[in-house]
Design an enzyme around this catalytic site. Structure first.
Site, PDB file in Angstrom:
ATOM      1  N   GLU A 332       0.809  -1.080   0.179  1.00 34.23           N
ATOM      2  CA  GLU A 332       0.001  -0.081   0.049  1.00 34.23           C
ATOM      3  C   GLU A 332       1.051   1.193  -0.072  1.00 34.23           C
ATOM      4  O   GLU A 332       1.940   1.551   0.560  1.00 34.23           O
ATOM      5  CB  GLU A 332      -0.860   0.084   1.317  1.00 34.23           C
ATOM      6  CG  GLU A 332      -1.980   1.301   1.204  1.00 34.23           C
ATOM      7  CD  GLU A 332      -2.664   1.167   2.627  1.00 34.23           C
ATOM      8  OE1 GLU A 332      -3.156   0.290   2.835  1.00 34.23           O
ATOM      9  OE2 GLU A 332      -2.963   2.451   3.023  1.00 34.23           O
ATOM     10  N   GLU A 337      -2.220  11.516   2.920  1.00 29.29           N
ATOM     11  CA  GLU A 337      -3.507  11.383   3.896  1.00 29.29           C
ATOM     12  C   GLU A 337      -3.595  12.585   4.747  1.00 29.29           C
ATOM     13  O   GLU A 337      -2.581  13.369   4.788  1.00 29.29           O
ATOM     14  CB  GLU A 337      -3.068  10.283   4.909  1.00 29.29           C
ATOM     15  CG  GLU A 337      -3.118   8.860   4.237  1.00 29.29           C
ATOM     16  CD  GLU A 337      -2.742   7.802   5.320  1.00 29.29           C
ATOM     17  OE1 GLU A 337      -3.814   6.995   5.685  1.00 29.29           O
ATOM     18  OE2 GLU A 337      -1.704   7.615   5.687  1.00 29.29           O
TER      19      GLU A 337
END
Length: 534
Positions: A332, A337
């Site tokens: 990932e 974010e």
């Protein structure tokens, strides 16, 4: 007469093409700056790097110690003046230790330009202030053509039109205070690469989000199926839907909207809705750029990220056909974010079998007004490393020394995801807030398609790895070929000269250790060679 044009460098930091002036210092002995001065502070420009980690593993840095001086700063002057332009900026790496700070000053670094020939050089200065994160190396850029600046004298003209600046002043955590702070500065350079240095410069996929209405179904898949247990991972509180209320294009922008509303789906009622998009495009290695504004509100968790195409996740676009591997073995890559409880902090992270969940492989930075202002979030993914940046400033690099399936499951296709989750405590007045994207683009290295391909493949570069002399030979038919050398940070290293011979020997003994890429171009074709300096 055959001529072979090379673009190479003798030093790691060199002036970029198009700049008449240059000022750089890597504090390893490679400098065009005659002298640094410290005002009202301690300074050591040959200090052993106490934090050889992250994006800066060099041995020597400049130590800056504000021991309480009211106007503490460091500075230097050049013989000529800076000619600011759209393509020129200043950049440096900085590390500020939280344990050294007293008082309540904002954590920041400012760069001031002054006319050192004036009796009071500060009287006509201009300044850019950038926020910084403590206890990590980060790269900070100061672009007087595009960044917000402050003129001390309101009557001063736009700095890019001025020709009187010959002094640079750096100041950490402001002035007019007697607080303490220790900082370490490295790799100062005037003249910042505008992206040309990336070997990933051929656009292979994009969504510009033109028009109005639903998202483009040829490019995106709505992932709405709940995982087993009836809830999304990380105790998220929302349903993801395929409704236009949660994802739509308007006036050339994608909106992914998290909303407070009771919504029942798949036998479960939840208090929030949003959207989670999977790209119908997957790739290995390249550059991803997304220009975005982020949502407001405690509880919001937007992300621009990637997962291995081989993931077995339920409801994903690729899972039914390619799903063979669970998370985190699929890998990932979190390009960006953001959490509503830390409004202007953004983070990048890698999840792998060796570190996942609360992974140790992450880095973040402070940015200005991320919910009202568009920023460009980017990833440069090479076979050796991941580099994450915002508005061209790299703030985190992931490059494990030992690449194996546990640390580097990143040698196969990944696809893009866009979503806004709701997690944890949510603001009581929250009703809805969007993540807005202007575009998302993927670039890869151009492919060779014409008759010169065979000749390009006959180029020889040896020895490799190299410690001293590097030998380059090319076929005689490649007269006029162009070669560029890129550092591991993607900078073009630029000394230009012509060579009549088809062979050339360069002394690389002065190069810093690390990986370099030589890119040969001829007839619109390109071929790359990785060179490791030991």
């Amino acid at each position: 007469m055959h001529k072979l044009n090379f673009l190479l460098s003798i030093l790691f930091f060199v002036p970029l093409l198009g700049f008449a002036q240059n000022a750089e210092d890597d504090f390893e002995g490679n400098s065009t700056i005659t002298s640094w001065y410290g005002d009202d502070c301690g300074m050591d420009n040959a200090y052993g790097n106490p934090f050889q980690e992250g994006i800066n593993t060099s041995a020597t840095v400049l130590q800056y110690q504000d021991n309480g001086g009211q106007y503490a700063n460091i500075r230097f002057e050049i013989d000529e003046t800076f000619a600011l332009s759209q393509n020129a900026a200043f950049a440096l790496k900085i590390y500020v230790t939280s344990s050294s700070i007293t008082g309540g000053q904002p954590n920041q670094v400012s760069l001031k330009l002054q006319d050192g020939d004036l009796p009071e050089p500060w009287s006509t200065q201009t300044e850019i202030i950038k926020p910084i994160v403590l206890d990590q190396w980060q790269e900070v850029t100061f672009d007087f053509a595009n960044d917000p600046y402050q003129n001390l004298n309101e009557g001063s003209p736009n700095p890019v039109t001025r020709t009187d600046f010959n002094r640079v002043v750096l100041q950490v955590n402001g002035e007019n205070n007697n607080d303490l702070v220790t900082a370490y500065i490295d790799d100062f350079v005037y003249g910042v690469d505008n992206g040309e240095g990336s070997i990933y410069n051929q656009l292979v996929w994009a969504d510009e989000f033109d028009g109005n209405g639903p998202i483009d179904p040829t490019k995106w898949h709505h992932q709405t199926q709940l995982p087993n247990g009836g809830s999304w991972f990380n105790n998220e509180l929302q349903h993801y839907t395929n409704r236009v209320e949660n994802s739509y294009v308007e006036d050339g922008f994608l909106h992914i909207v998290a909303k407070k509303e009771n919504f029942t789906d798949q036998g479960y009622t939840k208090s929030y809705t949003s959207a989670r998009l999977n790209s119908k495009f997957a790739f290995t290695y390249g550059r991803v750029e997304a220009r975005a504004k982020l949502p407001f509100g405690l509880g919001t968790w937007p992300a621009i990220w990637m997962l291995g195409k081989n993931i077995t996740e339920a409801g994903g676009y690729w899972a039914n056909t390619y799903g063979t591997t669970g998370w985190p073995a699929c890998g990932e890559i979190d390009i960006m974010e953001h959490w509503g409880y830390n409004q202007n902090y953004v983070q990048s992270a890698l999840h792998t079998p060796s570190s996942f969940g609360a992974t140790e492989n992450h880095g973040g930075t402070l940015a200005s007004d991320v919910s009202n202002t568009f920023h460009i979030y980017a990833l440069e993914w090479t076979p050796e490393e991941m580099r994450f940046s915002i508005d061209g400033s790299v703030y985190y690099t992931y490059a494990p020394n030992n690449q194996n399936p546990a640390t580097w499951p990143f040698d196969a296709d990944q696809y893009l995801l866009l979503n806004v989750a709701i997690q944890g405590e949510v603001a009581g007045n929250f009703t809805q807030s969007p993540m807005v994207l202007d575009y998302i683009r993927v670039y890869q290295e151009g492919t060779n398609t014409t008759a010169d391909t065979e000749e390009l493949q006959q180029i020889q570069v040896f020895p490799n790895p190299v410690e001293g002399p590097l030998n380059i030979t090319v076929p005689a038919t490649l007269a006029g070929a162009q070669v560029k050398v890129y550092s591991a940070a993607g900078q073009v290293l630029v000394q230009e000269f012509t060579q009549d011979s088809t062979s050339l020997t360069l002394d690389w003994s002065g190069y810093p250790a690390g990986a370099y890429v030589l890119v040969f171009e001829s007839g619109g074709e390109r071929v790359s060679y990785k060179v490791v300096k030991i």
